[in-house]
Design a protein around this motif. Structure first.
Motif, mmCIF file in Angstrom:
data_model
loop_
_atom_site.group_PDB
_atom_site.id
_atom_site.type_symbol
_atom_site.label_atom_id
_atom_site.label_comp_id
_atom_site.label_asym_id
_atom_site.label_seq_id
_atom_site.Cartn_x
_atom_site.Cartn_y
_atom_site.Cartn_z
ATOM 1 N N ILE A 1 0.866 -1.187 0.000
ATOM 2 C CA ILE A 1 0.000 0.000 0.000
ATOM 3 C C ILE A 1 0.895 1.226 0.000
ATOM 4 N N ARG A 2 0.622 2.123 -0.926
ATOM 5 C CA ARG A 2 1.422 3.338 -1.045
ATOM 6 C C ARG A 2 1.133 4.259 0.140
ATOM 7 N N PRO A 3 2.161 4.703 0.841
ATOM 8 C CA PRO A 3 1.945 5.641 1.949
ATOM 9 C C PRO A 3 1.329 6.944 1.450
ATOM 10 N N SER A 4 0.505 7.539 2.264
ATOM 11 C CA SER A 4 -0.142 8.799 1.930
ATOM 12 C C SER A 4 0.819 9.964 2.175
ATOM 13 N N ALA A 5 0.690 10.999 1.375
ATOM 14 C CA ALA A 5 1.469 12.222 1.587
ATOM 15 C C ALA A 5 0.853 13.091 2.679
ATOM 16 N N ASN A 6 -0.352 12.752 3.110
ATOM 17 C CA ASN A 6 -1.061 13.508 4.139
ATOM 18 C C ASN A 6 -0.319 13.368 5.469
ATOM 19 N N PRO A 7 0.051 14.478 6.112
ATOM 20 C CA PRO A 7 0.794 14.389 7.380
ATOM 21 C C PRO A 7 -0.022 13.774 8.525
ATOM 22 N N LEU A 8 -1.342 13.699 8.374
ATOM 23 C CA LEU A 8 -2.175 13.078 9.406
ATOM 24 C C LEU A 8 -2.262 11.554 9.254
ATOM 25 N N VAL A 9 -1.749 11.036 8.149
ATOM 26 C CA VAL A 9 -1.878 9.603 7.864
ATOM 27 C C VAL A 9 -0.529 8.912 8.006
ATOM 28 N N ASP A 10 -0.484 7.927 8.895
ATOM 29 C CA ASP A 10 0.709 7.107 9.081
ATOM 30 C C ASP A 10 0.453 5.726 8.492
ATOM 31 N N SER A 11 1.512 5.107 7.990
ATOM 32 C CA SER A 11 1.423 3.738 7.503
ATOM 33 C C SER A 11 2.278 2.856 8.396
ATOM 34 N N VAL A 12 1.707 1.738 8.820
ATOM 35 C CA VAL A 12 2.420 0.751 9.616
ATOM 36 C C VAL A 12 2.431 -0.535 8.803
ATOM 37 N N PHE A 13 3.618 -1.042 8.544
ATOM 38 C CA PHE A 13 3.757 -2.286 7.799
ATOM 39 C C PHE A 13 4.219 -3.367 8.768
ATOM 40 N N VAL A 14 3.430 -4.421 8.856
ATOM 41 C CA VAL A 14 3.729 -5.525 9.769
ATOM 42 C C VAL A 14 4.272 -6.695 8.957
ATOM 43 N N SER A 15 4.823 -7.688 9.643
ATOM 44 C CA SER A 15 5.363 -8.855 8.942
ATOM 45 C C SER A 15 4.233 -9.649 8.281
ATOM 46 N N ASP A 16 4.607 -10.577 7.422
ATOM 47 C CA ASP A 16 3.640 -11.307 6.611
ATOM 48 C C ASP A 16 2.889 -12.414 7.346
ATOM 49 N N GLY A 17 3.131 -12.631 8.601
ATOM 50 C CA GLY A 17 2.460 -13.714 9.316
ATOM 51 C C GLY A 17 0.947 -13.535 9.353
ATOM 52 N N PRO A 18 0.238 -14.635 9.617
ATOM 53 C CA PRO A 18 -1.224 -14.550 9.669
ATOM 54 C C PRO A 18 -1.695 -13.641 10.806
ATOM 55 N N ASP A 19 -2.608 -12.772 10.490
ATOM 56 C CA ASP A 19 -3.246 -11.887 11.467
ATOM 57 C C ASP A 19 -2.304 -10.891 12.143
ATOM 58 N N GLU A 20 -1.135 -10.642 11.551
ATOM 59 C CA GLU A 20 -0.190 -9.689 12.157
ATOM 60 C C GLU A 20 -0.789 -8.279 12.214
ATOM 61 N N ALA A 21 -1.429 -7.849 11.131
ATOM 62 C CA ALA A 21 -2.044 -6.516 11.121
ATOM 63 C C ALA A 21 -3.161 -6.450 12.155
ATOM 64 N N ASP A 22 -3.960 -7.506 12.247
ATOM 65 C CA ASP A 22 -5.050 -7.550 13.225
ATOM 66 C C ASP A 22 -4.514 -7.431 14.642
ATOM 67 N N MET A 23 -3.454 -8.192 14.936
ATOM 68 C CA MET A 23 -2.884 -8.141 16.289
ATOM 69 C C MET A 23 -2.337 -6.752 16.606
ATOM 70 N N TRP A 24 -1.697 -6.116 15.620
ATOM 71 C CA TRP A 24 -1.147 -4.784 15.845
ATOM 72 C C TRP A 24 -2.269 -3.795 16.159
ATOM 73 N N ILE A 25 -3.336 -3.850 15.384
ATOM 74 C CA ILE A 25 -4.459 -2.934 15.605
ATOM 75 C C ILE A 25 -5.088 -3.193 16.974
ATOM 76 N N ALA A 26 -5.356 -4.450 17.291
ATOM 77 C CA ALA A 26 -5.990 -4.787 18.575
ATOM 78 C C ALA A 26 -5.126 -4.349 19.751
ATOM 79 N N ASP A 27 -3.808 -4.431 19.594
ATOM 80 C CA ASP A 27 -2.897 -4.030 20.673
ATOM 81 C C ASP A 27 -2.796 -2.518 20.827
ATOM 82 N N ASN A 28 -3.118 -1.757 19.775
ATOM 83 C CA ASN A 28 -2.929 -0.307 19.817
ATOM 84 C C ASN A 28 -4.215 0.503 19.911
#
Length: 150
Positions: free
Chosen positions: A36-63
């Motif tokens: 996913i291309r990062p946004s140029a908008n200063p209010l938008v951050d991109s977090v890239f997690v490892s390829d494991g199953p549900d890594e993005a889900d775990m990151w969101i749930a933890d934060n």
């Protein structure tokens, strides 16, 4: 302060969410496994997690926590976020909360069981429509305003 977290890998409403976040001056975090291309908008951050199953889900749930908004189509992630006090929206604008998450989770599990029992019962749901996008925008605006009020 309210943050919008987006389970971004298959999210069809990233641009709409960014417009709402910008209008309200709140931070938005796109969480994905990459691609996913990062946004140029200063209010938008991109977090890239490892390829494991549900890594993005775990990151969101933890934060994500109370007062935050989570946008996802993943029902188990939605359940974890609702239990943590976040406001959760599906891509079609449906709000998930303590009163309905149990039923939504049970329906998801039932449909998963039915699909696995009948290999011919495959296929996705109805296609994402302009009406879904409009409902999402209305719902996100309402949820963000409520989150900002506390």
């Amino acid at each position: 302060m309210t943050v919008i977290y987006i389970d971004a890998d298959a999210c069809p409403v990233k641009a709409e969410a960014e417009k709402v976040a910008t209008r309200h001056g709140i931070r938005m975090v796109l969480v994905s496994n990459g691609g996913i291309r990062p946004s140029a908008n200063p209010l938008v951050d991109s977090v890239f997690v490892s390829d494991g199953p549900d890594e993005a889900d775990m990151w969101i749930a933890d934060n994500a926590g109370a007062g935050d908004v989570v946008i996802t189509g993943d029902i188990p992630l939605a359940d974890r976020c609702v239990q943590g006090g976040a406001k959760v929206l599906k891509h079609n604008g449906e709000e998930l909360h303590l009163r309905n998450i149990g039923q939504v989770l049970a329906t998801r599990d039932l449909m998963q069981d039915l699909r696995s029992a009948d290999p011919f019962r495959q296929g996705g749901g109805k296609p994402f429509s302009k009406a879904d996008r409009s409902r999402f925008l209305d719902a996100l605006e309402r949820v963000v305003q409520a989150a900002k009020r506390g």
